[in-house]
Design a protein around this motif. Structure first.
Motif, PDB file in Angstrom:
ATOM      1  N   GLU A  12       6.369  10.434  42.071  1.00 34.91           N
ATOM      2  CA  GLU A  12       6.518   9.771  43.370  1.00 34.91           C
ATOM      3  C   GLU A  12       5.465   8.683  43.560  1.00 34.91           C
ATOM      4  O   GLU A  12       5.756   7.600  44.105  1.00 34.91           O
ATOM      5  CB  GLU A  12       6.437  10.796  44.498  1.00 34.91           C
ATOM      6  N   ALA A  59      12.147   6.023  53.223  1.00 36.17           N
ATOM      7  CA  ALA A  59      12.297   7.374  53.770  1.00 36.17           C
ATOM      8  C   ALA A  59      13.283   8.195  52.945  1.00 36.17           C
ATOM      9  O   ALA A  59      13.099   9.401  52.760  1.00 36.17           O
ATOM     10  CB  ALA A  59      12.744   7.307  55.226  1.00 36.17           C
ATOM     11  N   ALA A  60      14.342   7.557  52.461  1.00 39.56           N
ATOM     12  CA  ALA A  60      15.337   8.286  51.657  1.00 39.56           C
ATOM     13  C   ALA A  60      14.718   8.785  50.361  1.00 39.56           C
ATOM     14  O   ALA A  60      15.001   9.909  49.913  1.00 39.56           O
ATOM     15  CB  ALA A  60      16.531   7.374  51.359  1.00 39.56           C
ATOM     16  N   ARG A 104      11.457   9.401  49.918  1.00 37.48           N
ATOM     17  CA  ARG A 104      10.520  10.473  50.278  1.00 37.48           C
ATOM     18  C   ARG A 104      11.263  11.786  50.519  1.00 37.48           C
ATOM     19  O   ARG A 104      10.804  12.862  50.115  1.00 37.48           O
ATOM     20  CB  ARG A 104       9.728  10.076  51.534  1.00 37.48           C
ATOM     21  N   ASP A 105      12.401  11.681  51.198  1.00 42.13           N
ATOM     22  CA  ASP A 105      13.193  12.885  51.467  1.00 42.13           C
ATOM     23  C   ASP A 105      13.668  13.533  50.167  1.00 42.13           C
ATOM     24  O   ASP A 105      13.699  14.766  50.051  1.00 42.13           O
ATOM     25  CB  ASP A 105      14.397  12.546  52.350  1.00 42.13           C
ATOM     26  N   LEU A 106      14.045  12.707  49.194  1.00 41.88           N
ATOM     27  CA  LEU A 106      14.500  13.255  47.917  1.00 41.88           C
ATOM     28  C   LEU A 106      13.380  14.061  47.252  1.00 41.88           C
ATOM     29  O   LEU A 106      13.602  15.199  46.811  1.00 41.88           O
ATOM     30  CB  LEU A 106      14.956  12.129  46.998  1.00 41.88           C
ATOM     31  N   TYR A 107      12.210  13.486  47.178  1.00 41.25           N
ATOM     32  CA  TYR A 107      11.090  14.201  46.547  1.00 41.25           C
ATOM     33  C   TYR A 107      10.715  15.463  47.342  1.00 41.25           C
ATOM     34  O   TYR A 107      10.355  16.498  46.758  1.00 41.25           O
ATOM     35  CB  TYR A 107       9.878  13.277  46.402  1.00 41.25           C
ATOM     36  N   ALA A 108      10.798  15.377  48.655  1.00 47.08           N
ATOM     37  CA  ALA A 108      10.492  16.553  49.470  1.00 47.08           C
ATOM     38  C   ALA A 108      11.480  17.678  49.177  1.00 47.08           C
ATOM     39  O   ALA A 108      11.094  18.860  49.081  1.00 47.08           O
ATOM     40  CB  ALA A 108      10.523  16.191  50.954  1.00 47.08           C
ATOM     41  N   GLU A 109      12.754  17.322  49.041  1.00 41.98           N
ATOM     42  CA  GLU A 109      13.763  18.354  48.764  1.00 41.98           C
ATOM     43  C   GLU A 109      13.623  18.910  47.346  1.00 41.98           C
ATOM     44  O   GLU A 109      13.868  20.103  47.116  1.00 41.98           O
ATOM     45  CB  GLU A 109      15.161  17.785  48.982  1.00 41.98           C
ATOM     46  N   THR A 163      22.245  18.257  46.534  1.00 43.84           N
ATOM     47  CA  THR A 163      21.128  17.459  47.045  1.00 43.84           C
ATOM     48  C   THR A 163      21.109  16.074  46.414  1.00 43.84           C
ATOM     49  O   THR A 163      20.944  15.057  47.112  1.00 43.84           O
ATOM     50  CB  THR A 163      19.795  18.181  46.763  1.00 43.84           C
ATOM     51  N   PHE A 165      21.999  12.339  48.123  1.00 39.66           N
ATOM     52  CA  PHE A 165      21.031  11.241  48.037  1.00 39.66           C
ATOM     53  C   PHE A 165      21.700   9.977  47.530  1.00 39.66           C
ATOM     54  O   PHE A 165      21.536   8.891  48.125  1.00 39.66           O
ATOM     55  CB  PHE A 165      19.884  11.624  47.115  1.00 39.66           C
ATOM     56  N   ARG A 198      24.063   8.424  50.231  1.00 40.71           N
ATOM     57  CA  ARG A 198      23.349   7.717  51.299  1.00 40.71           C
ATOM     58  C   ARG A 198      22.744   6.411  50.780  1.00 40.71           C
ATOM     59  O   ARG A 198      22.775   5.379  51.451  1.00 40.71           O
ATOM     60  CB  ARG A 198      22.241   8.614  51.872  1.00 40.71           C
TER      61      ARG A 198
END
Length: 558
Positions: free
Chosen positions: A119, A139-140, A142-147, A162, A166, A169
């Motif tokens: 990341e 943000a998209a 960041r959300d991927l890495y968070a998930e 998941t 991604f 979107r």
């Protein structure tokens, strides 16, 4: 089996009688000073200890010879022996738990660091290469890495879903950014999404990431989960209390020699093993599934290497993302034509920028970082440690006897055999609950396995199934691996020819009735007393022994 056990018993009792017959009658007046020292060292009141030996008819656990222990002392020492064994079990379990927890932290930290490194590389390289295509969609990413982190930590996410969400979107957002001059309402974007699989706007990157991530993340996550399950099993099994029969046997093993005036006699090795094999019979039944789990964990580490391995894939997620955006930009015109062909001509945005106002966007080429060797070191250490503890459950009796029970180094005439100072003749029982049916030291009901331990056996089996599925790239649902129903019902795992029989020493061995008839033995050596010098309990034992011998030897008339 019963006849063999009886023969062993008769030989053992004969040896005990011979030792008893050698006792010195003057031992009746022997001082209890050594017992006072031991008893006081345990924190008990010395006022409980008699000044000299007394008759032992009141004893309920130790042989009823002349003794330095009152009923209260025997009870106190019995409770102390149980708590000492439970503490020894906790110490052994805590050491194993600590090793597994340390391994779990090391692997979890390493895989998290791989994701963090990926990341950070993305955040450093993407803004300069892709401009607003990245910054407006940061943000998209960041959300991927968070998930992905949540998935690795065991969250109930479906990895393929998941990733698919991604990409869907991201396609909608990037397509709008690449065509600011067009009006793209939601229904048009829905049409775009439905054609995405056929259009393959990001090329092969989504498919490659999905296939490789499915194997790499599943292998890493399941391995770490295996370490967690193993540690939790050890923790819960360590909380299983010792039964009353075990407590009696441990008291007899550890402190009855002190009560009978032979404090220098250490437990005979085979005697100690039989006591602890009986006490830890249920724990030994963990062995098979414990080994299966550790074997599966060692095997799945093979999935950490190579192009599709955890080391390569988890640390290179950003590379597939860069490749996907490069492909989308390269094929923008072809993609647009196909989308218009399938979804129709969108309306022009009157407020959109003209072609001359578009910013030029570049391509990003990234090099895979070489391995640091950290994972290889972790895996090597883990394999060694996991193999070292494979026999933990069945080796526990021997380990405790050697390290915690002050076991005698050899089985000879100088060790404590539970009745006297002398050799221990009964054979050592096998491992596990079913093998304790004829245990001469601990009465074990083999038809009633401990339910807590049975549940942990089930957890080991479930986790092993998950590891085997993960080896093939499948994320097996935790609740589906239910091919064993051992979590309920008594008598499970017990052979049919044994489950119908209760382990009763009173019926299979003459040892129990004789226990409280045996007197204490004198420690004085060099004195050979005649049979008339034997205390009265020895005479009663001799008569009982002769009766048993005659019963065994008596011919059966038909």
């Amino acid at each position: 089996m019963e006849l063999r056990a009886r023969c062993w018993w008769l030989l053992w009792a004969a040896a005990a009688l011979a030792a008893c017959a050698r006792g010195d009658p003057a031992s009746k007046s022997r001082s209890c000073g050594e017992v006072r020292q031991v008893y006081g060292a345990k924190g008990f009141s010395l006022s409980d200890v008699p000044q000299a030996e007394i008759s032992g008819e009141h004893l309920r656990i130790c042989p009823q010879g002349y003794t330095c222990c009152t009923s209260e002392m025997e009870e106190n020492l019995a409770n102390r022996s149980r708590s000492e064994l439970e503490a020894a079990l906790r110490d052994s379990s805590l050491a194993l738990q600590a090793m597994l927890a340390a391994q779990l932290r090391s692997f979890d930290d390493h895989f998290q660091q791989l994701l963090n490194s990926s990341e950070h590389t993305l955040q450093a390289a993407f803004p300069g290469a892709f401009g607003e295509l990245y910054t407006q969609n940061a943000a998209a990413f960041r959300d991927l890495y968070a998930e992905l982190r949540l998935y690795h930590r065991g969250a109930g996410l479906h990895l393929e879903d998941t990733l698919a969400e991604f990409w869907a979107r991201l396609l909608e957002r990037l397509f709008k950014q690449l065509h600011p001059q067009l009006l793209l309402p939601d229904d048009y974007l829905d049409c775009l999404g439905k054609q995405a699989e056929a259009l393959r706007p990001f090329g092969e990157a989504p498919r490659e990431l999905r296939l490789r991530a499915a194997r790499a993340f599943v292998a890493a996550r399941t391995f770490v989960q295996g370490l967690g399950v193993a540690g939790e099993v050890v923790r819960k099994v360590a909380q299983v209390p010792l039964g009353p029969e075990c407590s009696r046997a441990v008291m007899k093993l550890v402190y009855c020699a002190h009560c009978l005036g032979v404090p220098g006699a250490r437990p005979c090795p085979d005697y100690c093993r039989n006591v602890l094999k009986g006490c830890l019979a249920n724990q030994a039944d963990l062995d098979a599934e414990w080994r299966n789990l550790l074997d599966s964990m060692v095997i799945i580490t093979d999935k950490f290497w190579g192009p599709s391995g955890a080391e390569s894939v988890i640390g290179s997620v950003h590379m597939w993302l860069a490749e996907a955006i490069n492909t989308l930009q390269d094929n923008k015109d072809t993609l647009t034509a196909k989308v218009i062909q399938g979804c129709g001509n969108p309306k022009v945005n009157p407020q959109g920028p003209g072609p001359e106002e578009k910013r030029r966007r570049g391509k990003l080429t990234l090099q895979e970082k070489p391995s640091t060797g950290a994972l290889e070191k972790l895996v090597s250490e883990a394999k060694t440690q996991l193999r070292d503890v494979q026999d933990f459950w069945i080796s526990l009796p021997g380990t405790l006897c050697s390290e915690k029970m002050a076991m005698s180094p050899a089985s000879d005439d100088r060790c404590w055999n539970g009745m006297a100072k002398g050799r221990y003749l009964p054979e050592v029982m096998g491992d596990g609950l079913a093998n304790q049916i004829n245990n001469p030291e601990v009465e074990v009901d083999i038809t009633k396995p401990d339910m807590t331990i049975r549940q942990q056996i089930m957890q080991l089996k479930i986790m092993t199934n998950r590891l085997r599925g993960a080896y093939n790239g499948n994320d097996v649902d935790f609740q589906d691996a239910s091919d064993d129903s051992s979590g309920s019902g008594s008598g499970e795992g017990c052979p049919d020819d044994l489950c119908g029989r209760r382990a009763s020493k009173k019926s299979s061995s003459s040892r129990t009735p004789l226990t409280h008839a045996l007197p204490g033995l004198s420690e004085r050596e060099g004195h050979n007393a005649s049979a008339t010098g034997c205390p009265q309990p020895c005479t009663l034992l001799l008569l009982l022994l002769l009766t048993l011998v005659l019963a065994v030897a008596r011919p059966r008339w038909r």
